[in-house]
Design a protein around this motif. Structure first.
Motif, mmCIF file in Angstrom:
data_model
loop_
_atom_site.group_PDB
_atom_site.id
_atom_site.type_symbol
_atom_site.label_atom_id
_atom_site.label_comp_id
_atom_site.label_asym_id
_atom_site.label_seq_id
_atom_site.Cartn_x
_atom_site.Cartn_y
_atom_site.Cartn_z
ATOM 1 N N TRP A 135 8.632 2.625 7.339
ATOM 2 C CA TRP A 135 8.808 1.470 6.421
ATOM 3 C C TRP A 135 9.638 0.540 6.834
ATOM 4 C CZ3 TRP A 135 4.641 2.800 3.998
ATOM 5 C CH2 TRP A 135 4.721 4.193 3.604
ATOM 6 N N VAL A 194 6.903 9.875 -1.169
ATOM 7 C CA VAL A 194 6.482 8.827 -0.376
ATOM 8 C C VAL A 194 6.950 7.564 -1.492
ATOM 9 C CG1 VAL A 194 4.500 7.524 0.542
ATOM 10 C CG2 VAL A 194 4.809 9.679 1.211
ATOM 11 N N GLU A 195 6.403 7.868 -2.823
ATOM 12 C CA GLU A 195 6.786 6.719 -3.816
ATOM 13 C C GLU A 195 8.158 6.458 -3.838
ATOM 14 O OE1 GLU A 195 3.410 6.884 -7.271
ATOM 15 O OE2 GLU A 195 4.722 8.596 -7.087
ATOM 16 N N GLN A 197 10.394 6.907 -1.195
ATOM 17 C CA GLN A 197 10.728 6.343 0.054
ATOM 18 C C GLN A 197 10.074 4.851 -0.075
ATOM 19 O OE1 GLN A 197 8.163 8.217 2.985
ATOM 20 N NE2 GLN A 197 9.063 10.222 2.621
ATOM 21 N N ILE A 198 9.130 4.372 -0.528
ATOM 22 C CA ILE A 198 8.717 2.983 -0.824
ATOM 23 C C ILE A 198 9.714 2.362 -1.541
ATOM 24 C CG2 ILE A 198 6.977 1.297 -1.310
ATOM 25 C CD1 ILE A 198 5.119 3.495 -0.472
ATOM 26 N N GLU A 199 10.073 2.855 -2.811
ATOM 27 C CA GLU A 199 11.100 2.370 -3.555
ATOM 28 C C GLU A 199 12.301 2.077 -2.936
ATOM 29 O OE1 GLU A 199 12.429 0.708 -7.221
ATOM 30 O OE2 GLU A 199 10.420 1.436 -6.611
ATOM 31 N N SER A 201 12.597 1.272 0.120
ATOM 32 C CA SER A 201 12.620 0.116 1.073
ATOM 33 C C SER A 201 12.278 -1.312 0.451
ATOM 34 C CB SER A 201 11.252 0.534 1.799
ATOM 35 O OG SER A 201 10.085 0.095 1.186
ATOM 36 N N LEU A 203 9.741 -2.961 0.576
ATOM 37 C CA LEU A 203 8.161 -3.156 0.442
ATOM 38 C C LEU A 203 8.017 -3.444 -1.160
ATOM 39 C CD1 LEU A 203 6.997 -1.304 3.156
ATOM 40 C CD2 LEU A 203 7.092 -3.569 3.124
ATOM 41 N N ARG A 204 7.269 -4.354 -1.418
ATOM 42 C CA ARG A 204 6.608 -4.540 -2.954
ATOM 43 C C ARG A 204 5.429 -4.699 -2.749
ATOM 44 N NH1 ARG A 204 10.725 -2.292 -3.050
ATOM 45 N NH2 ARG A 204 12.626 -2.438 -4.094
ATOM 46 N N LEU A 206 2.799 -2.654 -3.112
ATOM 47 C CA LEU A 206 1.657 -1.359 -2.641
ATOM 48 C C LEU A 206 1.592 -0.167 -3.927
ATOM 49 C CD1 LEU A 206 3.849 -0.926 0.848
ATOM 50 C CD2 LEU A 206 1.836 -2.145 0.233
ATOM 51 N N VAL A 218 -1.240 4.667 0.464
ATOM 52 C CA VAL A 218 -0.795 3.614 0.170
ATOM 53 C C VAL A 218 -1.042 2.274 0.732
ATOM 54 C CG1 VAL A 218 1.815 2.348 0.210
ATOM 55 C CG2 VAL A 218 1.548 5.055 0.032
ATOM 56 N N ILE A 222 1.625 -7.137 0.834
ATOM 57 C CA ILE A 222 3.235 -7.181 0.158
ATOM 58 C C ILE A 222 3.454 -8.375 -0.317
ATOM 59 C CG2 ILE A 222 3.838 -5.560 1.903
ATOM 60 C CD1 ILE A 222 4.963 -7.612 3.723
#
Length: 227
Positions: A135, A194-195, A197-199, A201, A203-204, A206, A218, A222
C-alpha cells in the motif's frame, strides 16, 4: 462468519525454476481475464497512459492489458529472476517488447521512480512480510486520480477448507503447484484484514468486493494526489 485459522506466512520470493515454470504453464485464464475485465472500465482505452503491474509473474496480465490498451506503456515488476525470464519469453512471442517493459525489483526500495496512471497487482500481497509495503508503494507510485486494482486470495476458515479449495480448483495441477496454492491460501489475508490495511494507509476512493468465492478485489480511482 468469523475466521478461525491464523495466517501462516510463506516465503516472499518463490522463484525456483520448477516453481516458476509450473506457475507460467498453469491455466489461470479465468481469474486473469476476470481481473482484466474488471479494471478495463476504469481505464481510458482510447487515450494513453502509464501502468505498472506489481508482482507481474509470467506477465500474462500485462500481455492481456497491452492487447486491449495499445496506447498505454506497461511496466511489469517482479522480484523473481526466473519468473521474469519466462515473462520476457512470453512478451517476445506476442511482439509486445515495445509496449511492455519488465523490471527485476523488490518492493519497496527498488520500485521505479515517477508516477503511474494505473497500478495493478494480482496475488502479490500474501507474499509480502509486511502488507503495508504494497500500500505504501502504491501511494508513492500513484499519480493523482490513479486507477488502482489489487486482487488476491481470501484466507479460508480452516486447513481442511484450504485443501478442499485446492482439490476443487487445481485437481489436475502438478504437485508443486498444488502445494504452492495451498500455502498461498494459508498465507492470504481476509477481506476484512485488507480493509483495515487500506484504512491505515493514505489511500481513499477504493472499494473491496468478492469477485469469486476464493478472491477479494480492491479497485477504484484514488482521491486527490499523494506526496
Amino acid at each position: 462468519m468469523s475466521e478461525t485459522m491464523k495466517r501462516t506466512p510463506e516465503p516472499e520470493l518463490m522463484d525456483a525454476p520448477e516453481q516458476a515454470r509450473a506457475y507460467a504453464d498453469a491455466d489461470f485464464n479465468n481469474p486473469n481475464q476476470l481481473f482484466v475485465d474488471l479494471v478495463l472500465p476504469l481505464l481510458d482505452s482510447n487515450g494513453g497512459g502509464r501502468l505498472i503491474d506489481l508482482g507481474c509473474g509470467p506477465a500474462d496480465i500485462c500481455i492481456r492489458l497491452a492487447r486491449r490498451l495499445p496506447r498505454w506503456q506497461i511496466v511489469g515488476l517482479d522480484a523473481g529472476a526466473n519468473m521474469l525470464s519466462l515473462a520476457a519469453e512470453a512478451v517476445r512471442r506476442e511482439n509486445l517488447d515495445g509496449q511492455i517493459e519488465l523490471m527485476l525489483a523488490r518492493l519497496p526500495a527498488e520500485a521505479p521512480q515517477g508516477r503511474f496512471d494505473a497500478i495493478t497487482s494480482n496475488s502479490l500481497l500474501h507474499h509480502l512480510p509486511d502488507p503495508a509495503t504494497l500500500w505504501r508503494s502504491i501511494v508513492r507510485l500513484a499519480a493523482p486520480g490513479c486507477v488502482i486494482q489489487v486482487m488476491d486470495l481470501h484466507r479460508p476458515a480452516s486447513h481442511d477448507a484450504a485443501m478442499a479449495i485446492v482439490d476443487q480448483h487445481a485437481a489436475d495441477a502438478p504437485d508443486v503447484l498444488r502445494q504452492d496454492f495451498y500455502n498461498s491460501l494459508l498465507a492470504a489475508y481476509t477481506g476484512e484484514e485488507v480493509e483495515a490495511q487500506i484504512e491505515a494507509s493514505a489511500l481513499r476512493g477504493l472499494t473491496l468486493v468478492r469477485p469469486t468465492d476464493i478472491h477479494w478485489l480492491v479497485h477504484g480511482k484514488i482521491e486527490g494526489g499523494h506526496a
